[in-house]
Design a protein around this motif. Structure first.
Motif, PDB file in Angstrom:
ATOM      1  N   GLU A 208       2.335  -9.651  -2.327  1.00 45.09           N
ATOM      2  CA  GLU A 208       2.090  -8.316  -2.865  1.00 45.09           C
ATOM      3  C   GLU A 208       0.611  -7.976  -2.922  1.00 45.09           C
ATOM      4  OE1 GLU A 208       4.123  -7.668  -6.509  1.00 45.09           O
ATOM      5  OE2 GLU A 208       6.096  -8.054  -5.646  1.00 45.09           O
ATOM      6  N   ILE A 209      -0.260  -8.952  -2.628  1.00 41.61           N
ATOM      7  CA  ILE A 209      -1.675  -8.622  -2.545  1.00 41.61           C
ATOM      8  C   ILE A 209      -1.948  -7.644  -1.410  1.00 41.61           C
ATOM      9  CG2 ILE A 209      -2.212 -10.591  -1.048  1.00 41.61           C
ATOM     10  CD1 ILE A 209      -4.896 -10.795  -2.492  1.00 41.61           C
ATOM     11  N   VAL A 210      -1.125  -7.700  -0.352  1.00 38.58           N
ATOM     12  CA  VAL A 210      -1.278  -6.739   0.745  1.00 38.58           C
ATOM     13  C   VAL A 210      -0.925  -5.330   0.262  1.00 38.58           C
ATOM     14  CG1 VAL A 210      -0.644  -6.235   3.131  1.00 38.58           C
ATOM     15  CG2 VAL A 210      -0.661  -8.592   2.333  1.00 38.58           C
ATOM     16  N   LEU A 211       0.135  -5.234  -0.553  1.00 35.02           N
ATOM     17  CA  LEU A 211       0.491  -3.940  -1.127  1.00 35.02           C
ATOM     18  C   LEU A 211      -0.606  -3.443  -2.068  1.00 35.02           C
ATOM     19  CD1 LEU A 211       4.246  -4.633  -1.944  1.00 35.02           C
ATOM     20  CD2 LEU A 211       3.334  -3.379   0.001  1.00 35.02           C
ATOM     21  N   ALA A 212      -1.200  -4.366  -2.838  1.00 37.14           N
ATOM     22  CA  ALA A 212      -2.276  -3.973  -3.751  1.00 37.14           C
ATOM     23  C   ALA A 212      -3.481  -3.436  -2.982  1.00 37.14           C
ATOM     24  CB  ALA A 212      -2.684  -5.157  -4.620  1.00 37.14           C
ATOM     25  N   ASP A 213      -3.792  -4.058  -1.853  1.00 38.85           N
ATOM     26  CA  ASP A 213      -4.918  -3.583  -1.041  1.00 38.85           C
ATOM     27  C   ASP A 213      -4.633  -2.203  -0.465  1.00 38.85           C
ATOM     28  OD1 ASP A 213      -7.503  -3.971  -0.017  1.00 38.85           O
ATOM     29  OD2 ASP A 213      -6.693  -4.553   1.931  1.00 38.85           O
ATOM     30  N   MET A 214      -3.409  -1.995   0.000  1.00 37.96           N
ATOM     31  CA  MET A 214      -3.048  -0.670   0.506  1.00 37.96           C
ATOM     32  C   MET A 214      -3.145   0.369  -0.606  1.00 37.96           C
ATOM     33  SD  MET A 214       0.484   0.597   2.322  1.00 37.96           S
ATOM     34  CE  MET A 214       0.092  -0.204   3.869  1.00 37.96           C
TER      35      MET A 214
ATOM     36  N   GLY B 104      -9.348  -3.304   6.234  1.00 36.79           N
ATOM     37  CA  GLY B 104      -9.144  -4.108   5.028  1.00 36.79           C
ATOM     38  C   GLY B 104      -7.735  -4.640   4.901  1.00 36.79           C
ATOM     39  N   ILE B 105      -6.731  -3.809   5.217  1.00 32.34           N
ATOM     40  CA  ILE B 105      -5.339  -4.244   5.095  1.00 32.34           C
ATOM     41  C   ILE B 105      -5.014  -5.324   6.121  1.00 32.34           C
ATOM     42  CG2 ILE B 105      -2.948  -3.466   5.305  1.00 32.34           C
ATOM     43  CD1 ILE B 105      -3.936  -0.725   4.253  1.00 32.34           C
ATOM     44  N   VAL B 106      -5.509  -5.162   7.337  1.00 32.41           N
ATOM     45  CA  VAL B 106      -5.280  -6.179   8.364  1.00 32.41           C
ATOM     46  C   VAL B 106      -5.926  -7.498   7.960  1.00 32.41           C
ATOM     47  CG1 VAL B 106      -5.814  -6.814  10.744  1.00 32.41           C
ATOM     48  CG2 VAL B 106      -4.970  -4.526  10.239  1.00 32.41           C
ATOM     49  N   ASN B 107      -7.132  -7.432   7.420  1.00 31.62           N
ATOM     50  CA  ASN B 107      -7.803  -8.652   6.960  1.00 31.62           C
ATOM     51  C   ASN B 107      -7.028  -9.319   5.825  1.00 31.62           C
ATOM     52  OD1 ASN B 107     -11.018  -9.170   7.820  1.00 31.62           O
ATOM     53  ND2 ASN B 107     -10.175  -7.199   8.409  1.00 31.62           N
ATOM     54  N   THR B 108      -6.542  -8.525   4.884  1.00 31.68           N
ATOM     55  CA  THR B 108      -5.776  -9.088   3.768  1.00 31.68           C
ATOM     56  C   THR B 108      -4.491  -9.739   4.259  1.00 31.68           C
ATOM     57  OG1 THR B 108      -6.674  -7.376   2.307  1.00 31.68           O
ATOM     58  CG2 THR B 108      -4.725  -8.544   1.540  1.00 31.68           C
ATOM     59  N   ALA B 109      -3.809  -9.088   5.208  1.00 36.51           N
ATOM     60  CA  ALA B 109      -2.585  -9.680   5.766  1.00 36.51           C
ATOM     61  C   ALA B 109      -2.895 -10.984   6.504  1.00 36.51           C
ATOM     62  CB  ALA B 109      -1.914  -8.676   6.706  1.00 36.51           C
ATOM     63  N   ALA B 110      -4.007 -11.019   7.251  1.00 36.92           N
ATOM     64  CA  ALA B 110      -4.378 -12.257   7.950  1.00 36.92           C
ATOM     65  C   ALA B 110      -4.720 -13.367   6.960  1.00 36.92           C
ATOM     66  CB  ALA B 110      -5.562 -11.987   8.870  1.00 36.92           C
TER      67      ALA B 110
ATOM     68  N   PHE C  97      -3.491 -13.716   3.927  1.00 32.88           N
ATOM     69  CA  PHE C  97      -2.237 -14.207   3.345  1.00 32.88           C
ATOM     70  C   PHE C  97      -1.479 -15.089   4.344  1.00 32.88           C
ATOM     71  CE2 PHE C  97       2.287 -13.740   2.281  1.00 32.88           C
ATOM     72  CZ  PHE C  97       2.258 -14.246   0.980  1.00 32.88           C
ATOM     73  N   SER C  98      -1.580 -14.783   5.641  1.00 35.26           N
ATOM     74  CA  SER C  98      -0.957 -15.650   6.651  1.00 35.26           C
ATOM     75  C   SER C  98      -1.573 -17.050   6.608  1.00 35.26           C
ATOM     76  CB  SER C  98      -1.145 -15.043   8.043  1.00 35.26           C
ATOM     77  OG  SER C  98      -0.581 -13.765   8.122  1.00 35.26           O
ATOM     78  N   LEU C  99      -2.894 -17.123   6.462  1.00 41.21           N
ATOM     79  CA  LEU C  99      -3.539 -18.443   6.332  1.00 41.21           C
ATOM     80  C   LEU C  99      -3.084 -19.154   5.065  1.00 41.21           C
ATOM     81  CD1 LEU C  99      -7.177 -17.594   7.492  1.00 41.21           C
ATOM     82  CD2 LEU C  99      -5.398 -18.786   8.782  1.00 41.21           C
ATOM     83  N   LEU C 100      -2.902 -18.395   3.972  1.00 36.43           N
ATOM     84  CA  LEU C 100      -2.394 -19.011   2.748  1.00 36.43           C
ATOM     85  C   LEU C 100      -1.005 -19.608   2.965  1.00 36.43           C
ATOM     86  CD1 LEU C 100      -2.736 -19.484  -0.343  1.00 36.43           C
ATOM     87  CD2 LEU C 100      -1.533 -17.297  -0.654  1.00 36.43           C
TER      88      LEU C 100
ATOM     89  N   LEU D  68       6.934 -15.057   3.310  1.00 36.86           N
ATOM     90  CA  LEU D  68       6.952 -15.473   4.712  1.00 36.86           C
ATOM     91  C   LEU D  68       7.558 -14.398   5.602  1.00 36.86           C
ATOM     92  CD1 LEU D  68       6.468 -17.673   6.824  1.00 36.86           C
ATOM     93  CD2 LEU D  68       8.720 -18.606   6.253  1.00 36.86           C
ATOM     94  N   MET D  69       8.668 -13.818   5.150  1.00 31.92           N
ATOM     95  CA  MET D  69       9.302 -12.756   5.936  1.00 31.92           C
ATOM     96  C   MET D  69       8.433 -11.505   5.978  1.00 31.92           C
ATOM     97  SD  MET D  69      13.364 -12.921   5.151  1.00 31.92           S
ATOM     98  CE  MET D  69      13.533 -11.670   6.399  1.00 31.92           C
ATOM     99  N   LEU D  70       7.803 -11.194   4.836  1.00 32.92           N
ATOM    100  CA  LEU D  70       6.968  -9.997   4.789  1.00 32.92           C
ATOM    101  C   LEU D  70       5.832 -10.092   5.794  1.00 32.92           C
ATOM    102  CD1 LEU D  70       6.042  -7.335   3.351  1.00 32.92           C
ATOM    103  CD2 LEU D  70       4.682  -8.794   1.858  1.00 32.92           C
ATOM    104  N   ILE D  71       5.113 -11.201   5.781  1.00 37.29           N
ATOM    105  CA  ILE D  71       3.949 -11.306   6.659  1.00 37.29           C
ATOM    106  C   ILE D  71       4.367 -11.463   8.112  1.00 37.29           C
ATOM    107  CG2 ILE D  71       3.577 -13.809   6.668  1.00 37.29           C
ATOM    108  CD1 ILE D  71       0.960 -11.015   6.139  1.00 37.29           C
ATOM    109  N   SER D  72       5.533 -12.102   8.360  1.00 34.61           N
ATOM    110  CA  SER D  72       6.001 -12.241   9.748  1.00 34.61           C
ATOM    111  C   SER D  72       6.367 -10.888  10.340  1.00 34.61           C
ATOM    112  CB  SER D  72       7.201 -13.184   9.789  1.00 34.61           C
ATOM    113  OG  SER D  72       6.852 -14.469   9.325  1.00 34.61           O
ATOM    114  N   LEU D  73       7.137 -10.103   9.576  1.00 34.85           N
ATOM    115  CA  LEU D  73       7.518  -8.778  10.072  1.00 34.85           C
ATOM    116  C   LEU D  73       6.296  -7.867  10.196  1.00 34.85           C
ATOM    117  CD1 LEU D  73      10.792  -8.235   8.016  1.00 34.85           C
ATOM    118  CD2 LEU D  73      10.621  -8.615  10.469  1.00 34.85           C
TER     119      LEU D  73
END
Length: 616
Positions: free
Chosen positions: A104-110, A147-153, A155-158, A179-184
């Motif tokens: 949800e950090i990706v949602l927070a960044d958006m 910023g959103i792309v960076n945050t998603a990347a 979280f993928s590393l996490l 896992l499903m959120l970041i994969s999709l």
């Protein structure tokens, strides 16, 4: 995976991530023209996810240690605000730990970009500073996407780190929803960004190729024209909305002609090439360059104040033929033009694609969040067979647990319908893009045909040039050899054209050339071939015509020109022709021999007093 073991040591990891953030914030990835993605926020967000408040040090270092951001302080302010926003989201309560694992950090960044950053940019720079509002919006949208792309990347590393840790500590598991959120999200974003990048790069190449075609045309024309006509060509360019200036060098690097010496001196001393290259086709072996002011300033302003530059190194023997005995074998033409219009056209295309990209990120987040939540909700919280009796399933043997009722496994798959509609809309967009590419390809073919036509036409008189004469003459010689028919060539020169030019000016002499070329063309047969040999000379190729008939044609043309009335103010100019006639003597004659005999006869006509016809 051993690499992730470094993140077990907090201080060393913070230092490594700080260095990575500083380096990544200075190196951009070109998505399309004017649009670069910077990856410096990935280490920052990863540090916040792993180390909490200590990750703020990485964020501050990534902003303050990047000189690029000093030119645009608003970008630095927004990046710092984003870091503190995400840090606050992660540490406002114990419940944030579970939200962090779900992505949800990706949602927070958006949410930060939609609610805070974009409105703040519009207020500060669009309203208070009176900047161009669409430009401010595009810049803010691009920063938000970045910023959103960076945050998603991050979280993928996490997720990868958590997978590595779970192999040693089962308690450190991976959230299925995260896992499903970041994969999709990654799948949709990568495919969409790739398609948009390919589409806009193709459009950018069309803009660049359009200018390259005009520059090539001017360069070739400059090389073909005699030195007297170069100034006329430069004067025509001055009336264009974006005037073209050019230099012509001989094979030894000496300047033959310079249309604007002050401009070229300025470009040499105060302009440089930018770091990112322009989009080019692989087939283009003479690329179009962009020169920008050497002093530091925002990239958009640099582009608008820049110049397109094209340098041609055409071999005249191969491209234009030997148009004069004194012409060098190789010439270099440098053409420049103000870049403002082209940059604005490229920026307009990029602006539309940035908004499409921002919409793609928003749609991708909504779809990924909806599907991942939907799938997770289908997983039962307790064993499926718990609490069922045998009588629930009539077919089950007595004393055994029956199958659960079908409604326990029922899923409302209609929630996938918005995704299908989005895919259908995307397919329609791709179909439209393909059709646009086909139209562009047809337009490119038409442009190539037009450029090919201009390469064989004299721009002043509309007659063919010397290069096309040699090609046509070679064809007619072979045809005469096979069919054993006559062939004649007339070399016609306007008497005292230089005197007319000096007395009345270049416009009058140019009008004389055009009028005489028109009369010669109108009085010739459809099978005859009229060309311009030099500043004052024309050539007329007469297939199936012997020397006697060619002499009669020459006399007729001389009489027609002599009777012309070319008016200038209150004066009537008297114009005459000297004509040399040469006919095919043997079928082994070559083009140079036939032309040379006709020119020799022309020189005899001039020596005998001009205004006459001499047959070789």
């Amino acid at each position: 995976m051993r690499l992730f073991s470094l993140f077990r040591h907090d201080r060393a990891s913070v230092l490594i991530l700080s260095l990575l953030a500083i380096a990544a914030n200075q190196i951009g990835v070109d998505l399309f023209y004017g649009t670069r993605l910077y990856l410096g926020s990935i280490p920052v967000v990863l540090a916040l996810l792993l180390f909490g408040k200590r990750g703020l040090l990485v964020g501050v270092a990534s902003v303050l240690c990047v000189p690029r951001l000093w030119l645009e302080p608003q970008v630095a302010i927004v990046q710092l605000a984003e870091v503190f926003w995400l840090a606050g989201f992660l540490h406002l309560g114990n419940e944030r730990r579970e939200a962090r694992e779900r992505g949800e950090i990706v949602l927070a960044d958006m949410l930060f970009w939609i609610v805070v950053a974009i409105p703040l940019d519009i207020l500060m720079f669009g309203v208070l500073a009176s900047d161009d509002l669409p430009t401010v919006l595009d810049r803010s949208l691009l920063q938000g996407v970045n910023g959103i792309v960076n945050t998603a990347a991050a979280f993928s590393l996490l997720i990868l780190i958590r997978i590595d840790q779970s192999r040693r500590d089962p308690a450190r598991s991976v959230s299925l929803q995260g896992l499903m959120l970041i994969s999709l999200l990654g799948l949709i974003l990568l495919s969409g960004m790739f398609s948009l990048a390919v589409a806009v790069r193709q459009l950018d190449r069309e803009v660049i190729d359009d200018r390259l075609a005009r520059f090539r045309q001017l360069a070739l024309t400059s090389a073909v024209l005699q030195s007297e006509a170069l100034e006329d060509l430069s004067g025509l360019g001055r009336h264009h909305q974006s005037p073209l200036d050019f230099q012509v060098f001989d094979g030894e690097g000496r300047i033959i002609y310079d249309s604007n010496p002050a401009l070229f001196q300025t470009l040499e001393t105060r302009y440089v090439e930018p770091g990112s290259p322009l989009p080019q086709h692989p087939q283009v072996d003479e690329p179009l360059d962009l020169l920008i002011p050497a002093e530091s300033q925002p990239s958009m302003i640099s582009g608008l104040r820049g110049y397109w530059r094209y340098q041609s190194t055409d071999d005249l023997e191969a491209r234009t033929g030997a148009f004069a005995a004194s012409a060098p074998d190789r010439m270099v033409v440098v053409v420049v033009e103000p870049a403002r219009n082209g940059i604005r056209e490229l920026q307009a295309q990029s602006s539309g694609e940035i908004r499409s990209l921002a919409l793609l990120v928003l749609v991708a987040m909504i779809v990924a969040r909806g599907i991942s939540g939907f799938v997770v909700r289908q997983i039962p919280e307790r064993p499926l067979l718990h609490g069922f009796r045998a009588e629930d399933d009539p077919s089950a043997p007595e004393g055994t647990a029956g199958s659960p009722p079908p409604e326990r496994f029922h899923s409302v798959l209609s929630e996938l319908q918005p995704l299908l509609q989005a895919l259908r809309a995307r397919a329609d967009v791709l179909v439209n893009l393909r059709e646009s590419f086909r139209r562009s390809e047809r337009q490119r073919h038409r442009l190539e045909e037009e450029v090919g036509r201009l390469n064989i036409i004299d721009p002043l008189t509309g007659c063919f040039n010397r290069r096309e004469l040699y090609r046509r003459l070679d064809h007619e010689l072979r045809l005469s050899g096979r069919e054993e028919r006559e062939l004649s060539f007339l070399c016609l020169e306007i008497d005292h054209l230089r005197h007319i030019h000096d007395s009345y000016g270049e416009p009058v002499s140019a009008e004389v050339l055009r009028r005489i070329a028109l009369e010669l063309r109108n009085r010739s047969r459809a099978t005859d071939f009229l060309c311009r040999l030099g500043p004052e000379q024309f050539g007329l190729l007469l297939p199936a015509c012997d020397a006697v008939s060619a002499g009669k044609v020459a006399s007729m043309l001389s009489d027609v020109v002599r009777s012309l009335e070319i008016r200038h103010e209150r004066s009537i100019l008297a114009v005459t022709l000297s004509v040399g006639v040469a006919s095919l003597q043997s079928h082994r004659d070559d083009p140079d021999a036939l032309i040379k005999r006709a020119q020799s006869a022309l020189y005899r006509a001039k020596a005998e007093g001009r205004d006459r016809v001499v047959i070789a």
